[in-house]
Design a protein around this motif. Structure first.
Motif, mmCIF file in Angstrom:
data_model
loop_
_atom_site.group_PDB
_atom_site.id
_atom_site.type_symbol
_atom_site.label_atom_id
_atom_site.label_comp_id
_atom_site.label_asym_id
_atom_site.label_seq_id
_atom_site.Cartn_x
_atom_site.Cartn_y
_atom_site.Cartn_z
ATOM 1 N N ALA A 223 -29.430 52.758 -31.070
ATOM 2 C CA ALA A 223 -29.361 51.349 -31.489
ATOM 3 C C ALA A 223 -30.549 50.573 -30.946
ATOM 4 N N LYS A 224 -30.979 50.887 -29.719
ATOM 5 C CA LYS A 224 -32.128 50.191 -29.131
ATOM 6 C C LYS A 224 -33.389 50.492 -29.915
ATOM 7 N N GLU A 225 -33.502 51.750 -30.396
ATOM 8 C CA GLU A 225 -34.696 52.139 -31.115
ATOM 9 C C GLU A 225 -34.759 51.484 -32.497
ATOM 10 N N GLN A 226 -33.604 51.358 -33.171
ATOM 11 C CA GLN A 226 -33.609 50.904 -34.546
ATOM 12 C C GLN A 226 -33.123 49.466 -34.712
ATOM 13 N N PHE A 227 -32.196 49.055 -33.905
ATOM 14 C CA PHE A 227 -31.578 47.743 -34.083
ATOM 15 C C PHE A 227 -31.507 47.049 -32.731
ATOM 16 N N SER A 228 -32.471 46.179 -32.481
ATOM 17 C CA SER A 228 -32.588 45.598 -31.154
ATOM 18 C C SER A 228 -32.265 44.114 -31.121
ATOM 19 N N TYR A 229 -31.637 43.578 -32.165
ATOM 20 C CA TYR A 229 -31.347 42.151 -32.214
ATOM 21 C C TYR A 229 -29.846 41.886 -32.189
ATOM 22 N N PRO A 230 -29.436 40.680 -31.764
ATOM 23 C CA PRO A 230 -28.032 40.278 -31.908
ATOM 24 C C PRO A 230 -27.625 40.366 -33.374
ATOM 25 N N VAL A 231 -26.347 40.526 -33.617
ATOM 26 C CA VAL A 231 -25.861 40.914 -34.943
ATOM 27 C C VAL A 231 -26.330 39.987 -36.056
ATOM 28 N N ASP A 232 -26.332 38.668 -35.851
ATOM 29 C CA ASP A 232 -26.740 37.748 -36.917
ATOM 30 C C ASP A 232 -28.232 37.851 -37.211
ATOM 31 N N TYR A 233 -29.051 37.986 -36.156
ATOM 32 C CA TYR A 233 -30.483 38.177 -36.365
ATOM 33 C C TYR A 233 -30.762 39.552 -36.981
ATOM 34 N N GLN A 234 -29.969 40.541 -36.561
ATOM 35 C CA GLN A 234 -30.141 41.891 -37.098
ATOM 36 C C GLN A 234 -29.910 41.912 -38.604
ATOM 37 N N GLU A 235 -28.948 41.115 -39.048
ATOM 38 C CA GLU A 235 -28.648 41.052 -40.476
ATOM 39 C C GLU A 235 -29.855 40.541 -41.263
ATOM 40 N N VAL A 236 -30.510 39.508 -40.747
ATOM 41 C CA VAL A 236 -31.684 38.955 -41.425
ATOM 42 C C VAL A 236 -32.826 39.969 -41.392
ATOM 43 N N TYR A 237 -33.007 40.617 -40.251
ATOM 44 C CA TYR A 237 -34.056 41.636 -40.117
ATOM 45 C C TYR A 237 -33.836 42.770 -41.117
ATOM 46 N N ASP A 238 -32.581 43.231 -41.222
ATOM 47 C CA ASP A 238 -32.263 44.291 -42.182
ATOM 48 C C ASP A 238 -32.556 43.846 -43.608
ATOM 49 N N HIS A 239 -32.266 42.588 -43.888
ATOM 50 C CA HIS A 239 -32.528 42.078 -45.232
ATOM 51 C C HIS A 239 -34.023 42.095 -45.538
ATOM 52 N N GLU B 18 -42.219 40.551 -36.419
ATOM 53 C CA GLU B 18 -42.923 39.348 -35.961
ATOM 54 C C GLU B 18 -42.189 38.081 -36.400
ATOM 55 N N ILE B 19 -41.688 38.092 -37.626
ATOM 56 C CA ILE B 19 -40.977 36.922 -38.153
ATOM 57 C C ILE B 19 -39.706 36.658 -37.348
ATOM 58 N N ILE B 20 -38.889 37.702 -37.138
ATOM 59 C CA ILE B 20 -37.620 37.531 -36.420
ATOM 60 C C ILE B 20 -37.876 37.182 -34.955
ATOM 61 N N ASP B 21 -38.873 37.820 -34.347
ATOM 62 C CA ASP B 21 -39.192 37.508 -32.950
ATOM 63 C C ASP B 21 -39.577 36.037 -32.793
ATOM 64 N N ASN B 22 -40.344 35.519 -33.735
ATOM 65 C CA ASN B 22 -40.748 34.108 -33.661
ATOM 66 C C ASN B 22 -39.559 33.179 -33.848
ATOM 67 N N VAL B 23 -38.655 33.549 -34.747
ATOM 68 C CA VAL B 23 -37.450 32.729 -34.964
ATOM 69 C C VAL B 23 -36.607 32.697 -33.697
ATOM 70 N N ILE B 24 -36.429 33.845 -33.064
ATOM 71 C CA ILE B 24 -35.641 33.918 -31.824
ATOM 72 C C ILE B 24 -36.310 33.103 -30.719
ATOM 73 N N ASP B 25 -37.633 33.210 -30.605
ATOM 74 C CA ASP B 25 -38.360 32.450 -29.585
ATOM 75 C C ASP B 25 -38.164 30.941 -29.776
ATOM 76 N N LYS B 26 -38.209 30.490 -31.009
ATOM 77 C CA LYS B 26 -38.017 29.065 -31.287
ATOM 78 C C LYS B 26 -36.612 28.622 -30.904
ATOM 79 N N HIS B 27 -35.629 29.460 -31.217
ATOM 80 C CA HIS B 27 -34.246 29.109 -30.886
ATOM 81 C C HIS B 27 -34.029 29.103 -29.384
ATOM 82 N N THR B 28 -34.647 30.051 -28.697
ATOM 83 C CA THR B 28 -34.511 30.136 -27.240
ATOM 84 C C THR B 28 -35.166 28.941 -26.563
ATOM 85 N N THR B 29 -36.296 28.511 -27.115
ATOM 86 C CA THR B 29 -37.013 27.371 -26.539
ATOM 87 C C THR B 29 -36.250 26.071 -26.709
ATOM 88 N N LYS B 30 -35.584 25.928 -27.852
ATOM 89 C CA LYS B 30 -34.892 24.669 -28.157
ATOM 90 C C LYS B 30 -33.666 24.463 -27.276
#
Length: 369
Positions: free
Chosen positions: A98-114, A127-139
């Motif tokens: 799971a760490k190798e293939q799916f490293s995001y929380p379930v809701d972010y993972q769904e978008v990444y899979d899409h 890169e797109i999902i990482d940036n989205v997560i960074d923005k959410h973490t910062t806010k």
């Protein structure tokens, strides 16, 4: 460990079932698109998403545990320890995968899979999902709502596409030649561009075809030229091509159709260069079909990479559900995108590309859920 397979029409519906049955601690082991036959004799195929999910609940003590003798209890404990050891090994294996293939929380993972299912390049999707997560973490520290993740992913994609040139037919060039492999719809696309400029912008348009390999292509362009009442010249060689360009010098726009060949073979690109010209005053648009695989589209672009490609036209958007090739090529190659065609009707089924149009193709339906 509880492992279960879920099949649903879309990824959001599958994830909803997983959250309801297994909770947010579930691990996604695999996801893929499957076809389900339906209708009379199974002639119709419906595409679904198949997701394999797993959950490792904490072992609970059995309240009805029977009283056993010491030797029997020791034997049972030994057997239980062996089973628990195997479960732990399996759990660690699943976690590592799971760490190798799916490293995001379930809701972010769904978008990444899409994004991956849309055939967006894996590095770009990450890169797109990482940036989205960074923005959410910062806010803030609170988890964003499901819809916010999809919306912000769309905004991130549009932001990246903002650096790409989108302006349809520009006023920079008077002569525009269309190149690309066979079967992508160059001739029909040229007819749409010609009709739009004649009927909407009232320009004087002339047509030139160098596609003498297919008689049908010449006849098709002749038909369009007759309907639009625009002149057409056939170029069998480089001299014919230059003569046609000179004769149409007084026109506002000259559109050139070239032969569609198997451009995986470099000799066909060389043959193309021997007939048509690639000068600064002549713009070249590469026509690519979205029905081709993303890797094949990139390979075709690479064959033309040494030519001065001005912009790309993506065709057959109505014949596919994957649109990741558009940002893949546009962002990796810094290539402008002029149009996207979505049907056979002339001149209707052609739209000017933009970051909003592309993100709508890739994420629009999901952002609206």
């Amino acid at each position: 460990m509880k492992v279960k397979k879920y099949v649903a029409p879309t990824m959001p519906e599958a994830m909803k079932k997983i959250r309801q049955e297994l909770g947010t601690e579930a691990v996604i082991l695999n996801s893929r698109e499957v076809e389900k036959k339906s209708g009379f004799l199974g002639l119709f195929k419906k595409r679904n998403i198949e997701v394999i999910a797993a959950l490792d609940p904490q072992p609970k003590p059995d309240k009805k545990q029977e009283v056993v003798t010491r030797p029997a209890a020791a034997k049972n404990r030994q057997a239980e320890d062996h089973v628990i050891s195997e479960i732990r090994q399996l759990k660690n294996l699943v976690k590592e995968q799971a760490k190798e293939q799916f490293s995001y929380p379930v809701d972010y993972q769904e978008v990444y899979d899409h994004l991956l299912n849309q055939e967006i390049d894996a590095d770009l999707a990450k890169e797109i999902i990482d940036n989205v997560i960074d923005k959410h973490t910062t806010k803030n520290n609170t988890a964003p709502v499901y819809e916010t993740i999809w919306h912000d992913t769309r905004c991130e994609l549009e932001s990246r596409l903002g650096a790409v040139r989108f302006d349809g037919i520009s006023n920079d060039g008077k002569v525009i030649q269309f190149v690309g492999p066979t079967g992508v719809g160059k001739t029909t696309t040229i007819a749409k561009v010609a009709a739009s400029n004649v009927l909407t912008y009232k320009k004087r348009v002339a047509l030139v075809t160098a596609d003498t390999y297919r008689i049908a292509a010449v006849e098709q362009l002749k038909t369009y030229a007759s309907i639009l009442n625009v002149p057409l010249k056939i170029a069998y060689n480089a001299e014919d091509y230059q003569t046609a360009i000179r004769e149409f010098a007084s026109f506002d726009l000259i559109l050139v159709d070239t032969a569609g060949r198997n451009f995986r073979d470099k000799k066909y690109v060389q043959e193309l260069k021997e007939i048509v010209h690639f000068q600064e005053s002549i713009e070249t648009y590469l026509v690519l079909s979205l029905t081709a695989k993303s890797n094949d589209i990139m390979e075709i672009y690479n064959q033309f990479d040494h030519l001065p490609i001005k912009k790309i036209i993506f065709t057959k958007a109505d014949e596919t559900r994957q649109f990741g090739s558009i940002p893949n090529v546009a962002l990796k190659k810094s290539a402008g995108v002029a149009f996207i065609t979505n049907g056979q009707d002339v001149p209707d089924d052609i739209i000017e590309a933009s970051p909003e149009v592309i993100s709508d193709y890739i994420l629009g339906d999901y952002c609206d859920t």
